[in-house]
Design a protein around this motif. Structure first.
Motif, PDB file in Angstrom:
ATOM      1  N   LEU A 152     -24.575 -89.068 -20.367  1.00 57.52           N
ATOM      2  CA  LEU A 152     -24.441 -88.383 -21.661  1.00 57.52           C
ATOM      3  C   LEU A 152     -25.823 -88.055 -22.233  1.00 57.52           C
ATOM      4  CD1 LEU A 152     -22.122 -87.676 -23.727  1.00 57.52           C
ATOM      5  CD2 LEU A 152     -22.872 -89.707 -24.956  1.00 57.52           C
ATOM      6  N   LEU A 153     -26.710 -89.047 -22.187  1.00 54.45           N
ATOM      7  CA  LEU A 153     -28.068 -88.836 -22.712  1.00 54.45           C
ATOM      8  C   LEU A 153     -28.772 -87.732 -21.932  1.00 54.45           C
ATOM      9  CD1 LEU A 153     -29.213 -92.535 -23.317  1.00 54.45           C
ATOM     10  CD2 LEU A 153     -28.716 -90.814 -25.047  1.00 54.45           C
ATOM     11  N   ILE A 154     -28.582 -87.737 -20.608  1.00 54.18           N
ATOM     12  CA  ILE A 154     -29.226 -86.701 -19.776  1.00 54.18           C
ATOM     13  C   ILE A 154     -28.691 -85.320 -20.161  1.00 54.18           C
ATOM     14  CG2 ILE A 154     -29.379 -85.777 -17.434  1.00 54.18           C
ATOM     15  CD1 ILE A 154     -29.487 -88.635 -16.391  1.00 54.18           C
ATOM     16  N   ILE A 155     -27.351 -85.239 -20.302  1.00 54.95           N
ATOM     17  CA  ILE A 155     -26.753 -83.930 -20.603  1.00 54.95           C
ATOM     18  C   ILE A 155     -27.244 -83.412 -21.960  1.00 54.95           C
ATOM     19  CG2 ILE A 155     -24.549 -82.792 -21.161  1.00 54.95           C
ATOM     20  CD1 ILE A 155     -23.337 -84.644 -18.932  1.00 54.95           C
ATOM     21  N   VAL A 156     -27.283 -84.316 -22.952  1.00 55.66           N
ATOM     22  CA  VAL A 156     -27.673 -83.863 -24.300  1.00 55.66           C
ATOM     23  C   VAL A 156     -29.167 -83.546 -24.364  1.00 55.66           C
ATOM     24  CG1 VAL A 156     -27.856 -84.556 -26.725  1.00 55.66           C
ATOM     25  CG2 VAL A 156     -25.781 -85.063 -25.429  1.00 55.66           C
ATOM     26  N   PHE A 157     -30.006 -84.511 -23.963  1.00 54.44           N
ATOM     27  CA  PHE A 157     -31.443 -84.354 -24.213  1.00 54.44           C
ATOM     28  C   PHE A 157     -32.191 -83.599 -23.114  1.00 54.44           C
ATOM     29  CE2 PHE A 157     -30.229 -87.880 -26.913  1.00 54.44           C
ATOM     30  CZ  PHE A 157     -30.806 -87.498 -28.109  1.00 54.44           C
ATOM     31  N   ALA A 158     -31.656 -83.632 -21.901  1.00 51.41           N
ATOM     32  CA  ALA A 158     -32.373 -82.942 -20.819  1.00 51.41           C
ATOM     33  C   ALA A 158     -31.751 -81.576 -20.532  1.00 51.41           C
ATOM     34  CB  ALA A 158     -32.352 -83.793 -19.557  1.00 51.41           C
ATOM     35  N   VAL A 159     -30.402 -81.538 -20.480  1.00 48.81           N
ATOM     36  CA  VAL A 159     -29.777 -80.276 -20.085  1.00 48.81           C
ATOM     37  C   VAL A 159     -29.576 -79.344 -21.291  1.00 48.81           C
ATOM     38  CG1 VAL A 159     -27.752 -79.227 -19.001  1.00 48.81           C
ATOM     39  CG2 VAL A 159     -28.648 -81.378 -18.128  1.00 48.81           C
ATOM     40  N   LEU A 160     -28.911 -79.850 -22.364  1.00 50.59           N
ATOM     41  CA  LEU A 160     -28.602 -78.971 -23.489  1.00 50.59           C
ATOM     42  C   LEU A 160     -29.828 -78.688 -24.351  1.00 50.59           C
ATOM     43  CD1 LEU A 160     -25.098 -80.390 -24.528  1.00 50.59           C
ATOM     44  CD2 LEU A 160     -25.631 -78.380 -23.162  1.00 50.59           C
ATOM     45  N   LEU A 161     -30.511 -79.754 -24.775  1.00 53.37           N
ATOM     46  CA  LEU A 161     -31.674 -79.532 -25.644  1.00 53.37           C
ATOM     47  C   LEU A 161     -32.945 -79.252 -24.838  1.00 53.37           C
ATOM     48  CD1 LEU A 161     -31.044 -82.360 -28.279  1.00 53.37           C
ATOM     49  CD2 LEU A 161     -30.558 -79.932 -28.493  1.00 53.37           C
ATOM     50  N   GLY A 162     -32.990 -79.795 -23.635  1.00 52.75           N
ATOM     51  CA  GLY A 162     -34.148 -79.548 -22.769  1.00 52.75           C
ATOM     52  C   GLY A 162     -35.441 -80.131 -23.292  1.00 52.75           C
ATOM     53  N   VAL A 163     -35.360 -81.220 -24.051  1.00 50.23           N
ATOM     54  CA  VAL A 163     -36.587 -81.767 -24.641  1.00 50.23           C
ATOM     55  C   VAL A 163     -37.135 -82.978 -23.875  1.00 50.23           C
ATOM     56  CG1 VAL A 163     -36.135 -80.934 -26.967  1.00 50.23           C
ATOM     57  CG2 VAL A 163     -35.225 -83.148 -26.264  1.00 50.23           C
TER      58      VAL A 163
ATOM     59  N   LEU B 252     -28.840 -85.527 -10.027  1.00 47.75           N
ATOM     60  CA  LEU B 252     -29.550 -84.468  -9.296  1.00 47.75           C
ATOM     61  C   LEU B 252     -29.182 -83.106  -9.893  1.00 47.75           C
ATOM     62  CD1 LEU B 252     -31.331 -84.142  -6.684  1.00 47.75           C
ATOM     63  CD2 LEU B 252     -29.238 -83.692  -5.459  1.00 47.75           C
ATOM     64  N   GLU B 253     -27.894 -82.930 -10.144  1.00 48.20           N
ATOM     65  CA  GLU B 253     -27.412 -81.682 -10.732  1.00 48.20           C
ATOM     66  C   GLU B 253     -27.983 -81.499 -12.143  1.00 48.20           C
ATOM     67  OE1 GLU B 253     -23.131 -81.160 -10.094  1.00 48.20           O
ATOM     68  OE2 GLU B 253     -23.081 -80.102 -12.002  1.00 48.20           O
ATOM     69  N   ALA B 254     -27.989 -82.580 -12.924  1.00 48.65           N
ATOM     70  CA  ALA B 254     -28.522 -82.502 -14.293  1.00 48.65           C
ATOM     71  C   ALA B 254     -30.005 -82.149 -14.269  1.00 48.65           C
ATOM     72  CB  ALA B 254     -28.301 -83.831 -15.008  1.00 48.65           C
ATOM     73  N   ASN B 255     -30.729 -82.684 -13.305  1.00 46.30           N
ATOM     74  CA  ASN B 255     -32.153 -82.379 -13.189  1.00 46.30           C
ATOM     75  C   ASN B 255     -32.369 -80.910 -12.858  1.00 46.30           C
ATOM     76  OD1 ASN B 255     -34.459 -84.589 -13.154  1.00 46.30           O
ATOM     77  ND2 ASN B 255     -32.514 -85.573 -12.702  1.00 46.30           N
ATOM     78  N   MET B 268     -30.138 -82.653   2.309  1.00 45.33           N
ATOM     79  CA  MET B 268     -29.832 -83.931   1.644  1.00 45.33           C
ATOM     80  C   MET B 268     -29.572 -83.679   0.173  1.00 45.33           C
ATOM     81  SD  MET B 268     -32.940 -85.967   3.224  1.00 45.33           S
ATOM     82  CE  MET B 268     -33.741 -84.404   3.173  1.00 45.33           C
ATOM     83  N   GLY B 269     -28.508 -82.951  -0.131  1.00 48.49           N
ATOM     84  CA  GLY B 269     -28.257 -82.630  -1.532  1.00 48.49           C
ATOM     85  C   GLY B 269     -26.827 -82.920  -1.927  1.00 48.49           C
ATOM     86  N   LEU B 270     -26.210 -81.939  -2.599  1.00 51.30           N
ATOM     87  CA  LEU B 270     -24.831 -82.123  -3.056  1.00 51.30           C
ATOM     88  C   LEU B 270     -23.879 -81.900  -1.886  1.00 51.30           C
ATOM     89  CD1 LEU B 270     -24.850 -80.080  -6.396  1.00 51.30           C
ATOM     90  CD2 LEU B 270     -25.532 -82.435  -6.007  1.00 51.30           C
ATOM     91  N   ASP B 271     -22.714 -82.560  -1.952  1.00 51.58           N
ATOM     92  CA  ASP B 271     -21.753 -82.264  -0.891  1.00 51.58           C
ATOM     93  C   ASP B 271     -21.029 -80.965  -1.259  1.00 51.58           C
ATOM     94  OD1 ASP B 271     -19.450 -82.738  -2.397  1.00 51.58           O
ATOM     95  OD2 ASP B 271     -19.367 -84.840  -1.832  1.00 51.58           O
ATOM     96  N   ILE B 272     -20.256 -80.468  -0.324  1.00 50.18           N
ATOM     97  CA  ILE B 272     -19.709 -79.114  -0.466  1.00 50.18           C
ATOM     98  C   ILE B 272     -18.840 -78.974  -1.719  1.00 50.18           C
ATOM     99  CG2 ILE B 272     -17.727 -79.585   1.030  1.00 50.18           C
ATOM    100  CD1 ILE B 272     -19.490 -76.374   1.454  1.00 50.18           C
ATOM    101  N   ASN B 273     -18.033 -79.997  -2.014  1.00 52.07           N
ATOM    102  CA  ASN B 273     -17.168 -79.896  -3.191  1.00 52.07           C
ATOM    103  C   ASN B 273     -17.966 -79.838  -4.477  1.00 52.07           C
ATOM    104  OD1 ASN B 273     -14.723 -79.795  -1.975  1.00 52.07           O
ATOM    105  ND2 ASN B 273     -14.471 -82.007  -1.868  1.00 52.07           N
ATOM    106  N   GLN B 274     -19.026 -80.639  -4.523  1.00 49.97           N
ATOM    107  CA  GLN B 274     -19.862 -80.622  -5.721  1.00 49.97           C
ATOM    108  C   GLN B 274     -20.517 -79.255  -5.885  1.00 49.97           C
ATOM    109  OE1 GLN B 274     -22.088 -84.102  -4.441  1.00 49.97           O
ATOM    110  NE2 GLN B 274     -21.570 -85.142  -6.339  1.00 49.97           N
ATOM    111  N   THR B 275     -20.935 -78.675  -4.765  1.00 48.87           N
ATOM    112  CA  THR B 275     -21.596 -77.368  -4.851  1.00 48.87           C
ATOM    113  C   THR B 275     -20.609 -76.287  -5.261  1.00 48.87           C
ATOM    114  OG1 THR B 275     -23.054 -78.079  -3.105  1.00 48.87           O
ATOM    115  CG2 THR B 275     -23.096 -75.757  -3.625  1.00 48.87           C
ATOM    116  N   ILE B 276     -19.388 -76.344  -4.723  1.00 45.79           N
ATOM    117  CA  ILE B 276     -18.387 -75.335  -5.099  1.00 45.79           C
ATOM    118  C   ILE B 276     -18.103 -75.427  -6.598  1.00 45.79           C
ATOM    119  CG2 ILE B 276     -15.941 -74.721  -4.834  1.00 45.79           C
ATOM    120  CD1 ILE B 276     -16.285 -75.469  -1.824  1.00 45.79           C
ATOM    121  N   SER B 277     -17.996 -76.670  -7.078  1.00 49.03           N
ATOM    122  CA  SER B 277     -17.757 -76.873  -8.506  1.00 49.03           C
ATOM    123  C   SER B 277     -18.967 -76.384  -9.316  1.00 49.03           C
ATOM    124  CB  SER B 277     -17.489 -78.360  -8.737  1.00 49.03           C
ATOM    125  OG  SER B 277     -17.724 -78.708 -10.041  1.00 49.03           O
ATOM    126  N   PHE B 278     -20.167 -76.664  -8.819  1.00 46.37           N
ATOM    127  CA  PHE B 278     -21.394 -76.226  -9.500  1.00 46.37           C
ATOM    128  C   PHE B 278     -21.446 -74.696  -9.537  1.00 46.37           C
ATOM    129  CE2 PHE B 278     -25.838 -74.948  -9.528  1.00 46.37           C
ATOM    130  CZ  PHE B 278     -26.392 -75.749 -10.501  1.00 46.37           C
TER     131      PHE B 278
END
Lengths: 323, 557
Positions: A152-163, B252-255, B268-278
């Motif tokens: 949740l913290l990652i989604i809010v502060f890293a993904v949505l706000l990007g800060v 990894l996806e969030a990053n 060495m990343g997401l599996d196929i289902n995760q990528t399709i969803s992404f």
């Protein structure tokens, strides 16, 4: 006093020896060995090749023989090499330990400095709206699964706000380096702190409420002392005795890391190191890391024992002195 | 008024705080790659992990490799040796049987990062390390067969192998080690794997001769690479490549979404289902490439089980499965259905052979023929009143496999086969259940292979793990077919491409006819790349895209 220290030292050595044996044997009983991992990633490995590597890494020897070899080397100060990292165990462990101490140390200090005052404050106004509010937040903190909170913290502060960065370890140097590195710590520290503030608040609150019911508190109030004086000078010290036990246990966990938080935030700490070592059959690294964590837990308990005597002078190091 | 001022002050503070926290815009001269694994060693011949190969491919080059079209090519060598061009010659080996001498020439300008030329001294040293039984080198069989090296000059050498195999010139895993740096660490071979400079001083640029050298390592977290000034090939575009390790795929996806990384490696990343969803959520913002490859997903059958020993039952199991629908619905058709262990992309794939298409009626007929002719409560029984019941196992926690497993269970149930699911953690599954053949029915997992990989370890009867041979070998089904054994023996030594293709054809024919395994599909690697990155060409095999990292560039074409 000397007798107390000697007795605790002997107890600790015995526990460590038993622990090392138990960990070694349990890991040895786990199915599979490191060579299985190599076979899975190398379609050309022949049975003869696999057998040769098993012999080379010594994984085909009886578990007791391997344990005794390890013990003898460890007694000589040689903790061996980590098979997973191909480096001396201590060289692998110390950077992870340092990272964990920074991460969990910050969270530990923050959690105590927020949780204990909140607990005291809530106990001083029990069953008030403020108390209910603090209890609600404390239960929320305890109940939220750490992985969910972290995401949740990652989604809010890293993904949505990007800060803030979504994870990793800051390795910047130079003038702005410290701030850059601190940015990487904010989310994992927040995640761990939110989870532990709740429990510290609850422990402190219940210990304080219990203490405030004591006769000597009533006497202090009858003497005309202010609410603040009663709370901080008379009640707090006694209420801290049960809290000290919890804090001491938390102190031990400072050295064993926080697996889930470290994994989600890609933070290279002790939790992940120990987990990978156990799963990867890295006996040397797993043993030394787990034993180190055990030593620290024992030290935490030892500090707790000492703090009991400091907090309550009626207690003594000598059993015969206790009444 | 005071309240408004305080409000504005708060807003400006929040603004300042946010701007202070916000990272600088991504520098296009820097590329951050996300992967899920950290290498255990940076030594190319001791490391067995894909992460190690992925990073090493940017810092060095093998003599030969398979390209994106799965053709063998030279990278560090100048010319691929063949019998026709005279650089490979059949000769008598030390044991009296035929061996082969293969001559290679090193790229003339290849130079280690410290300016020392890559030479035959390195070739000899690498061979010496590989041959030593205590060095810990993984590819033991290759070095056992390579019994002699003749040095012709500082750049030319001849390798002598004690047997002739069709892939005699593919020395893809012979990765050079710098003699001038690492020879002193080999004084005591038993401790070499710990003392090698790749482990003790991995930032030493003299260890690398590829387009990049490793400039920083944060254990478990990241590896930073910078251009190698002595690189002899095309100049790479990126001034810095950071490989960040994030094991948790959600993180990894969030990053990727937060800009913490620029791309997710398909290896060495997401599996196929995760990528399709992404792709459904963020497909417009990235280039997503699906590359079917050589990871063969299948269910091994334990042929010691009396039910599965019957070939009619094995064939019925395949006829009862609608694998095309599974591939289409679960993987958007990105993972091609497999009919044997040979990928349709492989040059030896037999196109004319037909596998088993979905035919539940035929499956039912075969089961009746096999004696499972009584239906009760939707399940089949034989005349002795025994239920047609099998157990399927796979790695617990692998969502894709667990999902596929449930679909298989329901499709088999439709023809009256009772399938129970019993999954185990990967450590137990691979460490004991599969390797010791203690699964009673089916074990679902994947094989990783290379182009034209001869299935000796998985199909030859000499590779059936038993207590007597200390569970050596990977023929976990217990498949024993004399003709198959002979074919494997012959394929390995047949140099004529057409003759070999015929042998492969027969091998696939037996595989399809005998059904030792339930083939499912070939896994696809999924690469998630930024729109501005061009030149990444997935291979689909075990040799990574980073072998051509110098072709990666910024652009919109």
């Amino acid at each position: 006093m000397v007798q107390f220290f000697t007795s605790r030292l002997l107890q600790s050595v015995t526990i460590l020896t038993i622990m090392s044996f138990v960990i070694f044997v349990l890991m040895g009983w786990m199915p599979g060995d490191p060579i299985d991992l190599m076979i899975a990633s190398n379609p050309k490995m022949t049975p003869a090749g696999a057998a040769h590597l098993r012999d080379l890494y010594g994984v085909d020897k009886p578990i007791i023989e391997r344990y005794l070899n390890w013990l003898l080397s460890a007694l000589r100060g040689d903790f061996g090499y980590s098979r997973l990292h191909s480096r001396p165990v201590l060289d692998v462990m110390f950077p992870a330990l340092q990272n964990t101490l920074v991460l969990l140390g910050c969270s530990f200090v923050l959690a105590l400095s927020i949780g204990l005052p909140l607990g005291i404050f809530a106990a001083s106004r029990p069953y008030s709206k403020f108390d209910y509010c603090i209890n609600l937040l404390a239960f929320a903190g305890i109940s939220i699964p750490p992985f969910w909170l972290a995401l949740l913290l990652i989604i809010v502060f890293a993904v949505l706000l990007g800060v803030l960065p979504a994870g990793g370890l800051g390795v910047h140097s130079g003038a702005g380096g410290i701030w850059e590195n601190l940015r990487f710590l904010i989310l994992p520290v927040a995640s761990l702190t939110i989870a532990s503030v709740g429990s510290h608040t609850r422990y402190m609150r219940s210990a304080m409420i219990e203490t405030l019911r004591q006769d000597y508190i009533r006497t202090a109030r009858a003497k005309g002392l202010s609410h603040r004086q009663v709370l901080l000078l008379h009640a707090l010290r006694n209420a801290m005795i049960p809290v000290a036990t919890v804090v001491a246990l938390d102190f031990g966990s400072l050295f064993s890391g926080a697996l889930i938080t470290e994994t989600i935030f890609a933070y290279p700490g002790m939790g992940k190191l120990i987990f990978d070592a156990v799963m990867g059959n890295d006996f040397n690294l797993a043993l030394v890391s787990l034993l180190f964590a055990t030593v620290m837990t024992l030290s935490g308990n030892f500090l707790a024992d000492i703090s009991y005597v400091w907090l309550d002078p009626r207690l003594s190091y000598h059993r015969s002195d206790q009444k | 008024m005071y309240k408004i001022r305080r409000y504005l002050l708060c807003l400006s503070f929040i603004g300042w705080f946010a701007s202070a926290l916000a990272p600088a815009l991504a520098d296009k001269e820097e590329l951050v790659i996300g992967i899920t694994q950290f290498p255990s060693s940076f030594h190319p011949n001791i490391n067995s992990m894909l992460a190690g190969s992925y990073i090493h491919a940017m810092t060095a080059r093998p003599f030969t490799t398979y390209d994106k079209d799965w053709k063998l090519i030279c990278l560090l060598c100048v010319q691929l040796p063949t019998i026709e061009n005279g650089l490979a010659k059949i000769e008598h080996g030390p044991s009296g049987r035929d061996g082969i001498a293969v001559t290679y020439r090193i790229q003339p300008n290849a130079t280690w990062g410290d300016g020392v030329p890559v030479s035959t001294k390195d070739v000899e040293f690498t061979w010496r390390v590989g041959r030593h039984p205590q060095s810990g080198v993984i590819n033991i069989e290759f070095y056992r067969s390579l019994y002699k090296i003749d040095v012709i000059d500082s750049k030319t050498f001849t390798m002598h192998f004690d047997k002739v195999s069709f892939d005699f010139n593919a020395i893809n895993d012979f990765q050079l080690i710098p003699a001038h740096v690492d020879a002193k660490n080999f004084d005591d071979p038993a401790t070499y794997r710990n003392r090698t400079a790749f482990n003790t001083t991995p930032l030493n640029k003299a260890l690398y001769f590829g387009p990049y050298v490793i400039s920083q390592i944060v254990a478990g977290t990241s590896v930073v690479l910078q251009p190698n000034p002595t690189w002899y090939g095309k100049k790479p575009v990126f001034r810095k490549i950071i490989v960040r390790v994030i094991e948790n795929t959600a993180a990894l996806e969030a990053n990727l979404l937060s800009g913490g990384i620029d791309m997710i490696a398909g290896e060495m990343g997401l599996d196929i289902n995760q990528t399709i969803s992404f792709e459904k959520r963020h497909g417009d913002d990235f280039n997503i490439i699906y590359q079917p490859g050589l990871i063969y997903e299948h269910a091994d059958l334990n042929l010691d089980n009396p039910i599965l020993r019957d070939i009619s039952v094995r064939r019925a199991l395949l006829y009862a499965l609608n694998r095309s629908a599974i591939s289409e619905r679960l993987f958007n058709g990105r993972q091609p259905v497999a009919d044997s262990s040979v990928s349709p992309l492989d040059s030896v794939f037999a196109k004319d052979l037909k596998g088993y298409s979905y035919d539940p009626k035929r499956a039912a007929e075969l089961l009746v023929e096999a004696g499972w002719d009584r239906l009760k409560g939707g399940y089949r029984y034989n005349q002795a009143g025994e239920k047609l019941s099998l157990q399927i196992m796979t790695t617990a926690g692998n969502r894709t496999r667990e999902l596929v497993e449930q679909i298989l269970q329901s499709q088999w149930k439709a023809v009256g086969i009772d399938i129970s699911i019993k999954n185990q953690p990967a450590r137990v599954f691979f460490g004991q259940t599969v390797t010791r053949r203690t699964f009673s029915g089916l074990a679902m997992f994947a094989w990783l292979s290379s182009p034209e990989n001869v299935p000796r370890t998985i199909l030859h009867s000499s590779n059936i793990p038993t207590e007597e041979n200390n569970y050596a070998g990977q023929n976990y089904t217990g498949f024993h077919n004399t003709e198959m054994d002979q074919l494997i023996d012959r394929i390995e030594v047949e140099l004529d491409r057409e003759k070999r293709r015929n042998l492969w054809h027969r091998l696939q024919e037996i595989y399809i006819s005998d059904v030792p395994v339930i083939p499912l599909y070939f896994q696809a690697q999924s690469f998630i790349l930024p729109k501005w990155l061009q030149g990444v060409q997935p291979t689909g095999h075990m040799y990574p895209t980073t072998l051509w990292v110098e072709n990666w560039r910024v652009g919109n074409d």
